[in-house]
Design an enzyme around this catalytic site. Structure first.
Site, short mmCIF file in Angstrom:
data_model
loop_
_atom_site.label_atom_id
_atom_site.label_comp_id
_atom_site.label_asym_id
_atom_site.label_seq_id
_atom_site.Cartn_x
_atom_site.Cartn_y
_atom_site.Cartn_z
N HIS A 18 -17.12 32.07 31.13
CA HIS A 18 -16.27 30.94 30.71
C HIS A 18 -15.84 30.07 31.89
CE1 HIS A 18 -13.97 29.26 27.35
NE2 HIS A 18 -12.90 29.17 28.10
N SER A 77 -13.52 24.49 26.55
CA SER A 77 -12.58 25.46 25.98
C SER A 77 -11.54 24.74 25.13
CB SER A 77 -11.96 26.28 27.12
OG SER A 77 -11.31 27.42 26.60
N ASP A 88 -19.33 35.13 27.81
CA ASP A 88 -17.99 34.53 27.80
C ASP A 88 -17.01 35.51 27.17
OD1 ASP A 88 -15.69 33.03 27.10
OD2 ASP A 88 -16.86 31.19 27.05
#
Lengths: 291, 291
Positions: free
Chosen positions: B263, B155, B231
């Site tokens: 995610h 991320s 996600d």
């Protein structure tokens, strides 16, 4: 889930993981008289039909979440086709005045037993919850094969796995434990919980003490137990009591004592593969490459 | 560690894990002007001599702990002989008034860049911290081979790994990312952090945008990127921008788009083995069974 609705399961969250699904669930427990939570890993094979169930009972202060997040067991559950189920470690929010006061009894410290004393007995019925209510509930909602159940656990949950496994030879094909509390009635650390839940009658305590139970239940299921030798709780866990009881009764025990490992999930993660393969031998032998 | 003592490392806790050691450390950072924490996994092979270092840069809200607890990477680091290093995601407790106000800037959201704007520039120098200060510090205290470094992240940390890796072809042999923020200057989600740290000059932002950097830095190192298709941040992560930039510049990219994965660390744990093996190809090829 209101009003009280036993039998209904609420899905709190799900995550795709190693091709299967980690889910967190809540339901109204008839046995505990309050909402209870559990987590479940459904391996990819569960889409094709019922799979064996392997329970993991967690230690003091844990919830249904710790094992799913930290142990890395899903990798092997996916490979072996095992459904993992992790109950919470106690009822919670029951209104019992000192429920959250101490980490060794009350919330997070149900000890997988049926309390007989007030104020605990109304809700703290973790033994019956795990052995009886939860499997039936699972079978209503998931593709689980209750004829193939195994049980393992860590610390207080290792105690729970040994006690529940030993007392129910007809229900669990396999038993293992990581750093289990092996002889709780002999430890100053664990005795306060037993006194609160079960009163001061030692005979009642022995129903929930693995070392004592080994003398009562003789069967061929071998035990796998791992213990770290840098575990700060080692003195109160007493694996030597378990070893002695197994020797005296002829029970097959593999007790592995590992230098340097402590009591943490780093220890559990390092050894969890061996535990899942131990259970798979009995729960789904066809999935293993070697016997 | 008081007074300020750059160069000294305090060990906060260590745990034996897969035959090696997970440690959590704190030191006074010269670059960030405050104490910084990192975690390090020393594989068993580090007892015999220096090992390659693989950095994992974490996402928004994380600390140096999340990856070590949740990803299950130590299993493969131990097998491959990789030293894992996880820095915290920002300076903390710097006294900046709104440091803890919002999850997308300030503490837990350093974005692995060097801030140029008040009040952030005094402490928020994560780019130089990761690229320059931390490796030298590591080499003083651990058996690490700085000629063999790789970098990965998730991320915001995937953004960090791509940016730092791309801009430093001489320092990192290998780069990978899980659900990275690929084009932060084009996203309403990430732009507030860039504005606060770097001001309103878009040219300055491009120094920290992987999609833009791919146009500047051309080298043969292949990129591995995994992305879950469930996600919730997918729209702001923009893997398609990365794919397009790689196509236009002839950069080798393996972008794997996985149905159902979200995610979370359940996604990271499911794929982390592939990332460690990707890096091991470049950092310690002798340790792999197959090329």
């Amino acid at each position: 889930m209101s009003p009280f609705d036993p039998g209904a399961i609420a899905s709190l969250q799900t995550h795709h993981c190693f091709g299967g699904t980690v889910g967190f669930y809540e339901h109204d427990s008839r046995v505990c008289g309050c909402p209870m939570r559990f987590s479940l890993y459904a391996p990819p094979q569960m889409q094709q039909g019922p799979r064996p169930v392997l329970y993991f009972l967690s230690g003091l202060t844990c919830t249904e979440e710790n094992f799913m997040v930290k142990a890395g067991a899903q990798r092997f559950a996916a490979e072996l086709g095992l459904c993992l189920v992790v109950p919470d470690t106690s009822p919670r929010h029951t209104g019992i005045p000192d429920e959250d006061t101490d980490w060794v009894y009350g919330s997070g410290a149900g000890f997988y037993l049926n309390a007989t004393q007030d104020p605990w007995k109304r809700h703290y019925q973790m033994y019956s919850y795990v052995v009886e209510e939860l499997p039936i509930l699972l079978a209503q909602a998931f593709a689980v094969d209750l004829d193939r159940q195994g049980i393992m656990g860590h610390s207080m949950g290792g105690h729970g796995a040994l006690v529940i496994g030993l007392r129910n030879g007809d229900r669990y094909r396999s038993i293992s434990a990581l750093a289990p509390i092996c002889h709780p009635i002999a430890s100053d650390w664990t005795r306060p919980a037993f006194e609160r839940y079960l009163g001061d009658t030692v005979a009642a305590w022995k129903d929930y003490d693995a070392t004592e139970l080994l003398k009562r239940y003789v069967d061929p299921r071998p035990l796998l137990v791992d213990q770290g030798l840098s575990d700060p709780f080692l003195q109160d866990l007493m694996p030597q009591s378990l070893a002695q009881a197994c020797a005296e009764t002829g029970r097959s025990l593999t007790l592995r004592q590992h230098p340097d490992y402590d009591h943490s999930y780093y220890f559990i993660a390092s050894l969890i593969e061996d535990h899942l393969r131990h259970h798979a031998q009995f729960l789904c032998p066809g999935s293993l490459d070697s016997p």
